[in-house]
Design a protein around this motif. Structure first.
Motif, PDB file in Angstrom:
ATOM      1  N   THR A   1      35.885  44.288  40.763  1.00 25.72           N
ATOM      2  CA  THR A   1      34.554  44.067  40.175  1.00 25.72           C
ATOM      3  C   THR A   1      33.979  42.772  40.735  1.00 25.72           C
ATOM      4  O   THR A   1      34.694  41.916  41.265  1.00 25.72           O
ATOM      5  CB  THR A   1      34.644  43.925  38.643  1.00 25.72           C
ATOM      6  OG1 THR A   1      35.422  42.761  38.331  1.00 25.72           O
ATOM      7  CG2 THR A   1      35.282  45.150  38.017  1.00 25.72           C
TER       8      THR A   1
ATOM      9  N   SER B   1      37.301  40.643  43.063  1.00 21.93           N
ATOM     10  CA  SER B   1      37.508  39.253  42.626  1.00 21.93           C
ATOM     11  C   SER B   1      38.993  38.978  42.466  1.00 21.93           C
ATOM     12  O   SER B   1      39.793  39.901  42.267  1.00 21.93           O
ATOM     13  CB  SER B   1      36.803  39.003  41.287  1.00 21.93           C
ATOM     14  OG  SER B   1      35.419  39.240  41.384  1.00 21.93           O
TER      15      SER B   1
ATOM     16  N   LEU C   1      45.483  38.385  39.210  1.00 16.63           N
ATOM     17  CA  LEU C   1      44.935  39.707  38.929  1.00 16.63           C
ATOM     18  C   LEU C   1      43.864  40.010  39.974  1.00 16.63           C
ATOM     19  O   LEU C   1      42.893  39.260  40.108  1.00 16.63           O
ATOM     20  CB  LEU C   1      44.328  39.726  37.515  1.00 16.63           C
ATOM     21  CG  LEU C   1      44.076  41.076  36.858  1.00 16.63           C
ATOM     22  CD1 LEU C   1      45.357  41.885  36.754  1.00 16.63           C
ATOM     23  CD2 LEU C   1      43.481  40.872  35.475  1.00 16.63           C
TER      24      LEU C   1
ATOM     25  N   GLU D   1      43.392  48.370  40.609  1.00 17.55           N
ATOM     26  CA  GLU D   1      43.582  46.939  40.391  1.00 17.55           C
ATOM     27  C   GLU D   1      45.069  46.634  40.221  1.00 17.55           C
ATOM     28  O   GLU D   1      45.843  47.494  39.794  1.00 17.55           O
ATOM     29  CB  GLU D   1      42.779  46.491  39.160  1.00 17.55           C
ATOM     30  CG  GLU D   1      41.272  46.697  39.367  1.00 17.55           C
ATOM     31  CD  GLU D   1      40.441  46.343  38.146  1.00 17.55           C
ATOM     32  OE1 GLU D   1      39.246  46.070  38.319  1.00 17.55           O
ATOM     33  OE2 GLU D   1      40.985  46.355  37.011  1.00 17.55           O
TER      34      GLU D   1
ATOM     35  N   GLU E   1      31.366  40.860  35.790  1.00 21.55           N
ATOM     36  CA  GLU E   1      32.292  41.723  35.052  1.00 21.55           C
ATOM     37  C   GLU E   1      33.689  41.128  35.040  1.00 21.55           C
ATOM     38  O   GLU E   1      34.419  41.242  34.056  1.00 21.55           O
ATOM     39  CB  GLU E   1      32.310  43.124  35.657  1.00 21.55           C
ATOM     40  CG  GLU E   1      33.077  44.127  34.806  1.00 21.55           C
ATOM     41  CD  GLU E   1      32.988  45.549  35.337  1.00 21.55           C
ATOM     42  OE1 GLU E   1      33.798  46.388  34.903  1.00 21.55           O
ATOM     43  OE2 GLU E   1      32.112  45.816  36.190  1.00 21.55           O
ATOM     44  N   ALA E   2      34.074  40.456  36.139  1.00 26.30           N
ATOM     45  CA  ALA E   2      35.394  39.827  36.186  1.00 26.30           C
ATOM     46  C   ALA E   2      35.507  38.722  35.136  1.00 26.30           C
ATOM     47  O   ALA E   2      36.566  38.533  34.520  1.00 26.30           O
ATOM     48  CB  ALA E   2      35.651  39.261  37.584  1.00 26.30           C
TER      49      ALA E   2
ATOM     50  N   LEU F   1      40.906  42.162  40.838  1.00 28.26           N
ATOM     51  CA  LEU F   1      39.940  42.973  40.092  1.00 28.26           C
ATOM     52  C   LEU F   1      38.939  43.613  41.052  1.00 28.26           C
ATOM     53  O   LEU F   1      38.438  42.952  41.965  1.00 28.26           O
ATOM     54  CB  LEU F   1      39.189  42.101  39.077  1.00 28.26           C
ATOM     55  CG  LEU F   1      40.049  41.487  37.969  1.00 28.26           C
ATOM     56  CD1 LEU F   1      39.269  40.442  37.196  1.00 28.26           C
ATOM     57  CD2 LEU F   1      40.553  42.571  37.035  1.00 28.26           C
TER      58      LEU F   1
ATOM     59  N   HIS G   1      44.828  45.729  31.271  1.00 34.25           N
ATOM     60  CA  HIS G   1      43.457  45.464  31.719  1.00 34.25           C
ATOM     61  C   HIS G   1      43.223  45.861  33.182  1.00 34.25           C
ATOM     62  O   HIS G   1      42.136  45.617  33.712  1.00 34.25           O
ATOM     63  CB  HIS G   1      43.110  43.978  31.518  1.00 34.25           C
ATOM     64  CG  HIS G   1      42.800  43.628  30.101  1.00 34.25           C
ATOM     65  ND1 HIS G   1      43.790  43.489  29.142  1.00 34.25           N
ATOM     66  CD2 HIS G   1      41.618  43.421  29.454  1.00 34.25           C
ATOM     67  CE1 HIS G   1      43.227  43.178  27.984  1.00 34.25           C
ATOM     68  NE2 HIS G   1      41.931  43.143  28.144  1.00 34.25           N
ATOM     69  N   CYS G   2      44.234  46.466  33.802  1.00 33.62           N
ATOM     70  CA  CYS G   2      44.096  46.912  35.187  1.00 33.62           C
ATOM     71  C   CYS G   2      43.627  48.362  35.233  1.00 33.62           C
ATOM     72  O   CYS G   2      44.209  49.227  34.573  1.00 33.62           O
ATOM     73  CB  CYS G   2      45.436  46.816  35.928  1.00 33.62           C
ATOM     74  SG  CYS G   2      45.922  45.154  36.360  1.00 33.62           S
ATOM     75  N   ARG G   3      42.586  48.604  36.022  1.00 31.25           N
ATOM     76  CA  ARG G   3      42.192  49.977  36.293  1.00 31.25           C
ATOM     77  C   ARG G   3      43.030  50.512  37.450  1.00 31.25           C
ATOM     78  O   ARG G   3      43.892  49.812  37.984  1.00 31.25           O
ATOM     79  CB  ARG G   3      40.695  50.052  36.591  1.00 31.25           C
ATOM     80  CG  ARG G   3      39.865  49.615  35.381  1.00 31.25           C
ATOM     81  CD  ARG G   3      38.380  49.746  35.627  1.00 31.25           C
ATOM     82  NE  ARG G   3      37.912  48.868  36.687  1.00 31.25           N
ATOM     83  CZ  ARG G   3      36.626  48.653  36.939  1.00 31.25           C
ATOM     84  NH1 ARG G   3      35.695  49.236  36.201  1.00 31.25           N
ATOM     85  NH2 ARG G   3      36.264  47.842  37.917  1.00 31.25           N
TER      86      ARG G   3
ATOM     87  N   VAL H   1      36.308  40.415  31.860  1.00 34.03           N
ATOM     88  CA  VAL H   1      37.713  40.840  31.800  1.00 34.03           C
ATOM     89  C   VAL H   1      38.612  39.635  31.517  1.00 34.03           C
ATOM     90  O   VAL H   1      39.495  39.685  30.658  1.00 34.03           O
ATOM     91  CB  VAL H   1      38.133  41.527  33.118  1.00 34.03           C
ATOM     92  CG1 VAL H   1      39.637  41.816  33.120  1.00 34.03           C
ATOM     93  CG2 VAL H   1      37.348  42.818  33.316  1.00 34.03           C
TER      94      VAL H   1
END
Length: 518
Positions: free
Chosen positions: A446, A390, A442, A430, A450-451, A444, A425-427, A454
């Motif tokens: 996901t 996303s 951002l 991401e 889920e986005a 994401l 908040h970034c994995r 976040v």
């Protein structure tokens, strides 16, 4: 009785499980290590303790390597290197894993790949903090990798740095590294003897003996240390002392399957028997050691001793010719060692150049104010989003008013705070972007549900932040537009949908998230 320490630093919540695995490995109980690793990995995997799980896997890799199951060890090593991109971690920890992998690769004969991993480990350790257990453990692994490639000078330096990494060394850690260092010196001495550099070998053996004697007399429970001391005694002419250690330890080491210690004890026994003219007994011991040898360098050592024994027992042209042929082979291998030093320097230079290119690329794709990605990074990333990912677009509400009322300096601090929240908040896969001004994005990894979660967490964190600490009366809110990638959707279309939702959020009163209808 004290025991040798584990030459690793476990970092997970259930570290005791990994410590037990490594304790068994360091003492040579490799079959038991594999059973303990089964238990540790089952528990840590179920509990989600990935760091302890990784350290237990390292212990399993050491055991497999010691048992000669190098292909299995390499599979674990490559998995651990791949996991670094997922788990991250301190530079010294990553360097340790690279060095351990290098050792396995070198044992498998993949010298180029192994030296490249050594070079990468060295580059990481050059910039890692040089104190504490992480650095200690990584340097110990680097020394083992260097030793496996016959790079004894590098291994010697790494062992010294390992010991120096503690301001006030713990006695057990100090014992572990000094005994390992003594083993390195002894192996180096044996190789020097093979190429006719007996005086240099004698100097190294004279270093080993007092170190080994000191720690064994201090109560350190180390069969390996005792086996090394037996070899030193045999080399120094202390044959009765060597025989006492052999008689005490060899039967139990053979029964326990501790082949490394057994091999050294057979060497000590054979050297003692040969020195007293008992040729048949000497040959028997050298052959027993040869049967236990796992590496080519170990086999070559016992073959050399057998040839030297034959030349002494039956002097003549045939025995001497065989010994000379073997020495010529040993000298050729010693020359390869010098070639590897050149190969390592070249590999290290390549790693430096790769790091420089990465740094330059990062600078070109980073925003100078916030450290996030910039528009160039956005343009690269937008066409790589696929289904399951996303795009979240973010604007700071009334940011021009913040600059006009409080100053551009305050505005820059606001942007920096927002960037820190986005980054947190970034994995690992991401990316957070600053377009410029007050616009952020951002990427994401996901889907939309889920986005949304976040995005709402980010919005609430910014909303709840006490902005008065920066400037009394300051408030900051965010407007957001979210779009989840559709099958086959071009990046440009994904951006247009997210931007349209951002416009809806602004028109609807700001401080909110807009996305497709749920």
């Amino acid at each position: 009785m004290n025991r040798l320490p584990v030459l690793v630093s476990p970092y997970g919540a259930y570290a005791g499980l990994a410590l037990h695995v490594h304790d068994l490995t360091i003492r040579g109980h490799h079959a038991e290590t594999l059973l303990a690793a089964d238990e540790a990995e089952a528990i840590t995997g179920a509990l989600g303790d990935l760091r302890t799980h990784r350290i237990s896997r390292l212990g399993r890799m050491y055991a497999l390597n010691a048992l000669g199951r190098h292909d299995e060890a390499l599979q674990i090593a490559e998995d651990l290197v791949a996991d670094q991109s997922v788990l991250g971690g301190p530079k010294a920890t990553d360097a340790k894993i690279l060095a351990d992998t290098a050792r396995v690769l070198i044992h498998l004969g993949r010298i180029d790949d192994g030296l490249h991993h050594v070079a990468r480990a060295m580059a990481l350790l050059d910039v890692a903090p040089r104190k504490g257990p992480r650095y200690f453990s990584a340097m110990a692994s680097l020394a083992e990798a260097a030793r496996s490639a016959d790079l004894f000078e590098l291994a010697d330096d790494a062992m010294r740095r390992s010991l120096e990494s503690f301001d006030t060394p713990d006695e057990l850690y100090q014992a572990g590294v000094e005994l390992t260092h003594a083993e390195l010196w002894l192996e180096w001495a044996l190789r020097l003897e093979q190429v006719g550099r007996a005086e240099e070998a004698a100097v190294l053996i004279s270093r080993c003996e007092p170190v080994l004697r000191y720690w064994l007399e201090a109560g350190i429970d180390s069969p390996l240390g005792a086996a090394l001391l037996a070899v030193c005694h045999a080399k120094s002419g202390r044959h009765p002392e060597a025989l006492i250690l052999v008689a005490e330890l060899l039967p139990q080491m053979r029964a326990a399957g501790q082949h490394h210690e057994s091999r050294l004890l057979h060497l000590a026994h054979g050297l003692t028997m040969r020195a007293t003219g008992e040729w048949r007994a000497a040959r028997r011991e050298f052959r027993a050691g040869l049967e236990l040898a796992a590496l080519n360098s170990e086999r070559l050592l016992f073959q050399h001793e057998l040839a030297a024994t034959a030349a002494l027992e039956i002097p003549g042209e045939a025995a001497q010719a065989m010994l000379e042929a073997l020495r010529t082979h040993v000298e050729a291998l010693w020359q390869l060692r010098m070639d590897r030093r050149t190969m390592l320097r070249q590999a290290y230079r390549r790693v430096e150049l790769e790091a420089a290119r990465t740094t330059a690329d990062l600078a070109a794709t980073s925003d100078a104010l916030t450290g996030l990605g910039n528009r160039r990074m956005f343009d690269r990333r937008i066409n790589t989003v696929v289904v399951g990912g996303s795009l979240l677009l973010i604007d700071v509400d009334h940011f021009k008013d913040i600059n006009d009322r409080y100053s551009h300096g305050v505005g820059d601090r606001v942007l920096g705070e927002i960037a820190a929240v986005l980054r947190s908040h970034c994995r690992h896969d991401e990316v957070a972007i600053r377009f410029g001004g007050d616009e952020f994005a951002l990427f994401l990894a996901t889907g939309e549900d889920e986005a949304r979660e976040v995005a709402e967490r980010i919005r609430r964190v910014i909303q709840a932040r006490d902005w008065n600490t920066i400037m009394p009366g300051l408030t900051v809110t965010l407007s957001m537009g979210l779009a989840a990638c559709r099958p086959g959707e071009p990046g440009r279309d994904l951006y247009d949908r997210a931007d349209a939702h951002l416009y809806v959020a602004k028109r609807s009163g700001r401080d909110r998230l807009a996305a497709a209808a749920a």
